[in-house]
Every structure is written in structure tokens, then in C-alpha cells.
Design an enzyme around this catalytic site. Structure first.
Site, PDB file in Angstrom:
ATOM      1  NE  ARG A 232      -4.356  -1.556   0.192  1.00  0.00           N
ATOM      2  CZ  ARG A 232      -4.305  -2.606  -0.391  1.00  0.00           C
ATOM      3  NH1 ARG A 232      -2.962  -2.678  -0.884  1.00  0.00           N
ATOM      4  NH2 ARG A 232      -5.697  -3.542  -0.435  1.00  0.00           N
ATOM      5  CD  GLU A 261      -2.094   3.302  -6.289  1.00  0.00           C
ATOM      6  OE1 GLU A 261      -2.974   2.712  -6.804  1.00  0.00           O
ATOM      7  OE2 GLU A 261      -1.246   3.082  -6.060  1.00  0.00           O
ATOM      8  CG  HIS A 280      -2.088  -1.057  -7.614  1.00  0.00           C
ATOM      9  ND1 HIS A 280      -2.595  -0.010  -6.393  1.00  0.00           N
ATOM     10  CD2 HIS A 280      -2.082  -2.087  -7.005  1.00  0.00           C
ATOM     11  CE1 HIS A 280      -2.956  -0.546  -4.790  1.00  0.00           C
ATOM     12  NE2 HIS A 280      -2.436  -1.393  -5.829  1.00  0.00           N
TER      13      HIS A 280
END
Length: 530
Positions: A232, A261, A280
Site C-alpha cells: 500500500r 494513485e 499497481h
């Protein structure tokens, strides 16, 4: 015959067990609008979605036969959990489906940062044959620090051992026995920071883990550390990391996640020659997408057939008479669990829950789930732990749950007590509901208090000496920390005592350190309850 509607694109392999079931009929109708779903959902027993379909209260109201909504993935933010719970509809997800794919991506990033693979690739395809600029390091013989030894962290450790690496592992629920069993040296964050050659994080993002690797850790870090984050964004202080790389403390970093993000166009990670980034991709494999669908399909089948199931994320209905008794205690129980988790240090071994008074006469398991959720949420994050899976998560982490009941509750009609035993200590907190005043903490360890369990608290243990309360107040005032309320608990004059302060805002770590350095003051912990 059960009817299942699949309203988002999900692979045929993922739902094959539903298709093959003799008592299930599956319809695939992706791309439906809310009104179109409302028009047909009434004939279905189950609904399977990914992220496109928003399962609204209107849809669930129309789903008169709907028993379960399955999300082929981890997050359930596209499903209205409150509306589902009110209607007795079970919502399930697939928290384990991306374990291997995230683990493998972590290892890919580790290899890439060790051997400068992306940088060497770019230079080569741009026409420069440069072997001298990309001297890498081997993994064999290096020490890997794994912060978070849950499913993904444990899989990373297993593969790292195959590469000949030594593993240091940190986890708030890991005992020395379990660490020894899987061949990991149990360590603190500080020990990993000071001794590891590589470090990878696999913790949830919680207030406790936010920037758990920051400037203070980089100041004492072993020079040449290489850092990987596929968990994370926010666990590692991004700006402090850039400074540490520029200072030569960190040899390289590889990040699959960002605090925001997508990252801003001028984010320093995107142009730094020693930092590798991916968008990601941790769960982005064909197998992972199939696995989450397979997991959810299996649980949907269990629910439809009234068989035991796991991975529910909302609370199943409680009988009305029991709900009326327990409902007022749910918030109290969760806050007691969260309070004692923040007050206690060490790997959690056992949670002992005591019910005294009228509560001893009813089925308190729903309340126990809330208490255990409060304990685990501090370490695992509130998104990962809910009142349905809390007991299951405790079991898989070898946390023993003990329930004790007594009809005698001394001065209170009902008393809820939570004792937390770790490798380092055992602490106890008790609470009750006071008519007209609401939840109250009435005992912390052996000390009687009267504390409302909410807001920013400071829990202080000290020696009962004249002037210490004034010195604490002065120090906090000088640091612009305003005290709203204060409670002091003691048993003997001049003996050990505790102080619980409610303050108007979070207390900076350096202020807590100043408190603990005061004469006659033993510990000072910030506890946040909202």
C-alpha cells in the site's frame, strides 16, 4: 433450482463450478444499467459482480429472493453493505485470490532493483551498450526483512529462502514458535532497518503503519538497503525515501503503489534513476482474476446450499430480541478491543473476553465479533477486518479467543472486560453503559477510571508523586496540546498510577517522547478512538 446472475465480465473458468452444479442456473448479462438490473433481479438468488456494477439499495430492494452478492475481488466499495445487511443479504469477497500474484510481483521487483533491469533495458534499446554502469548484487547470502508476515509476506519469505536469503520477519501477530516453524528470524522493525540488505513491506495501511518507514528509520538504516513496496502506498514516506536514495543510504527502490494513485506527473519517483515503478500491477495476472472468481463462486455455492462459508464482509441478521440486548454494546465492545490493542505491545497470543451481569445470560458471540474486530483492526486495518471474518482471522493467526461469563458484576448491571495477552505483557480494560451517559471505560488494568472511549487520548503510567500532573499539563501546553479532560486512577497513595487525558488533536511523537523522559513517568501512549 437456484438462479445466479453474473453482471460483470468474469471468466468462464472462474464460474465453471456454478455452471456445472446441477442445482444452479447461471445467466451472464454484463453491462446492465441500474434500472435494467432492478427489472430482472427479483428472480435471482445470487449476484456476482466485479467493479463495474454498483449494487445499490434500489437493486437489493428489488432482489426479493437475493441471498448473496459476491465480489470477484477484494474491495466491496461498489456494494452498499448497510442495505445488504438490513435485508439479510450476505456479501462476500475473495481476499486470498491475489496472494501468489502479488508475491511473484514483489519478487520480480526485487530482482529488477537488484540487477537494474529496467534501466539497463532502456539504455540498450536506445542504442547504448553499457555493461559497466549496471553492476548489480546477488540475492544469495543477503538478508531480507519482511514487514508483515501474513499470506503474501509468508509466500515471499518462502521463495526468498529458495534463493538462499536469510529472512527477518516482523508481524504483530507472529510468535517465536511460528517464526521458527517457517524458518524466519522474528525481529522488530528497528532490527530489520538496521540489519537487512533488502526490505519488503506487506502490511495494511493503518494509522500505525503509515510512514512506519520514515526519516527516523532512514537515519539508522543499513547503508545499501534496497526497498520494495507492493502493498500500500503510504507505508513508506515517499519524500524521505527519495532523500535517502540521494544521500546514498538506500541503493535502490521498487514501488508498485503510491500514496496518491495515479501519482502526479512531477512525482520524483517517475524520473529517479534508482527507483523502479509499476502502475499497481500486484494483482494483474490472468490467474489472479480467475482465482478470485473461483473463490467467490465456491462461497456462493456454499451459501445457496446452506453450507458453512467464509469471507463474508457484512453481518448476518441477528434475532430481534438478541439484537435489542446487544446492539447498544457493539460500539463499546469494538472500542474496548481497539483501546487495549493500542495500549499493549508485542505479538498477540490470546484475547480473553469477560461478560458479567445480564450479558452472561445471552448468546454474546455477535458482541465478541465486534470486540475481536476492534483488536485486529488496529493491526490489520479496518478494511480487512469486519464482524463476520474477525473470529476467522484470529484463528488463522493463532490468536486464542477465551470467553468467560459471570452473573456477578459488582457495581454495574453489565460489565464487558477485554484482556489482551502478548509475548511481552498482559493488559486489561473494562467498560459498561451508563444510563444517560453512554459507553464508559471503568477499569484499566487494576485502576478504576471513568473515561469516555472516543477521540484522541493519552494513556500515561506514572508514580503517584506530588506535582507530576502539573508537569504533564505544562509540557503539553508548551507544545500546543490542549487537555479537554483528565482522569487519574490509583490504588495506593504514592504507589503506581495511571492518567488518561483527552486532548483536542493528535499528539506528536516527539511530545510523547518528552513525556516518557520526565521523572516518575513510566510510559505515555497515544490512543485514538473514533
Amino acid at each position: 433450482m437456484f438462479k445466479v446472475l453474473v453482471s460483470d465480465p468474469i471468466s468462464d473458468l472462474g464460474i465453471q463450478q456454478l455452471v456445472d452444479a446441477s442445482d444452479v442456473a447461471v445467466d451472464k448479462k454484463p453491462g446492465l444499467s441500474e434500472d435494467e438490473l432492478v427489472a430482472i433481479i427479483g428472480e435471482y438468488d445470487a449476484l456476482l459482480v466485479r467493479s463495474q456494477t454498483r449494487v445499490t439499495p434500489k437493486i437489493m430492494e428489488a432482489g426479493k429472493q437475493l441471498k448473496v452478492v459476491g465480489r470477484a475481488g477484494v474491495g466491496v466499495d461498489n456494494i452498499d453493505l448497510d442495505a445488504a445487511t438490513q435485508r439479510g443479504i450476505i456479501v462476500i469477497n475473495a481476499p486470498d485470490g491475489n496472494t501468489i500474484t502479488t508475491c511473484e510481483h514483489t519478487f520480480a521487483m526485487m530482482m529488477a532493483v537488484a540487477r537494474h533491469i529496467p534501466q539497463a533495458y532502456m539504455k540498450t534499446v536506445n542504442g547504448t551498450w553499457d555493461r559497466k554502469s549496471f553492476l548489480g548484487v546477488e540475492l544469495r547470502g543477503k538478508t531480507l526483512g519482511v514487514l508483515g508476515m501474513g499470506r503474501i509476506g509468508s509466500e515471499v519469505a518462502k521463495r526468498a529462502k529458495a534463493f538462499g536469503m536469510e529472512i527477518m520477519g516482523y508481524d504483530p501477530f507472529m510468535t517465536e514458535e511460528r517464526a521458527e516453524k517457517i524458518g524466519v528470524k522474528l525481529a522488530s522493525v528497528d532490527e530489520i532497518v538496521r540489519n537487512a540488505d533488502f526490505m519488503t513491506v506487506h502490511t495494511p495501511l493503518t494509522p500505525e503503519t503509515r510512514h512506519m518507514i520514515g526519516r527516523a528509520q532512514f537515519e539508522v538504516m543499513k547503508p545499501g538497503m534496497r526497498i520494495i513496496n507492493c502493498a500500500r502506498g503510504g507505508i513508506i514516506d515517499e519524500i524521505a525515501l527519495v532523500d535517502a536514495v540521494d544521500a546514498g543510504i538506500v541503493a535502490g527502490a521498487a514501488f508498485d503503489v503510491f500514496e496518491v494513485e495515479p501519482p502526479a506527473e512531477d512525482h520524483p519517483f517517475l524520473t529517479h534513476p534508482k527507483i523502479i515503478v509499476t502502475p499497481h500491477l500486484g494483482a494483474s495476472t490472468v490467474e489472479a482474476q480467475e482465482n478470485v472468481a473461483i473463490d467467490v463462486s465456491e462461497q456462493v455455492l456454499h451459501i445457496l446450499r446452506s453450507e458453512p462459508f467464509i469471507n463474508a464482509v457484512n453481518m448476518p441478521p441477528i434475532p430481534a430480541n438478541l439484537q435489542n440486548i446487544l446492539q447498544p454494546y457493539f460500539t463499546l465492545g469494538e472500542k474496548l478491543g481497539n483501546f487495549i490493542a493500542q495500549a499493549t505491545e508485542g505479538a498477540v497470543i490470546e484475547i480473553v473476553v469477560g461478560y458479567a451481569g445480564e450479558l452472561a445470560e445471552v448468546d454474546t458471540q455477535p458482541l465478541t465479533r465486534h470486540i475481536v474486530r476492534g483488536v485486529l483492526a488496529h493491526h490489520l486495518g479496518s478494511e480487512q477486518v469486519n464482524v463476520v471474518n474477525s473470529l476467522h482471522l484470529a484463528k488463522v493467526r493463532d490468536v486464542n479467543i477465551v470467553i468467560q461469563k459471570s452473573h456477578a458484576s459488582k457495581d454495574f448491571t453489565n460489565l464487558v472486560t477485554v484482556a489482551l495477552r502478548t509475548k511481552k505483557e498482559e493488559r486489561v480494560v473494562s467498560g459498561t453503559l451508563l444510563t444517560g451517559y453512554g459507553p464508559r471505560i471503568v477499569h484499566i488494568d487494576k485502576y478504576p477510571v471513568d473515561v469516555t472511549p472516543e477521540g484522541n487520548l493519552i494513556l500515561i503510567s506514572h508514580n503517584d508523586k506530588p506535582g507530576i500532573i502539573g508537569r504533564v499539563g505544562t509540557l503539553l501546553g508548551n507544545n500546543d496540546v490542549n487537555i479537554a479532560t483528565m482522569q487519574v486512577g490509583r490504588q495506593l497513595v504514592g504507589g503506581s498510577a495511571i492518567m488518561v487525558l483527552r486532548v483536542d488533536k493528535a499528539t506528536p511523537k516527539e511530545v510523547l517522547e518528552q513525556l516518557t523522559s520526565m521523572p516518575e513517568l513510566n510510559t505515555a501512549k497515544e490512543i485514538t478512538l473514533f
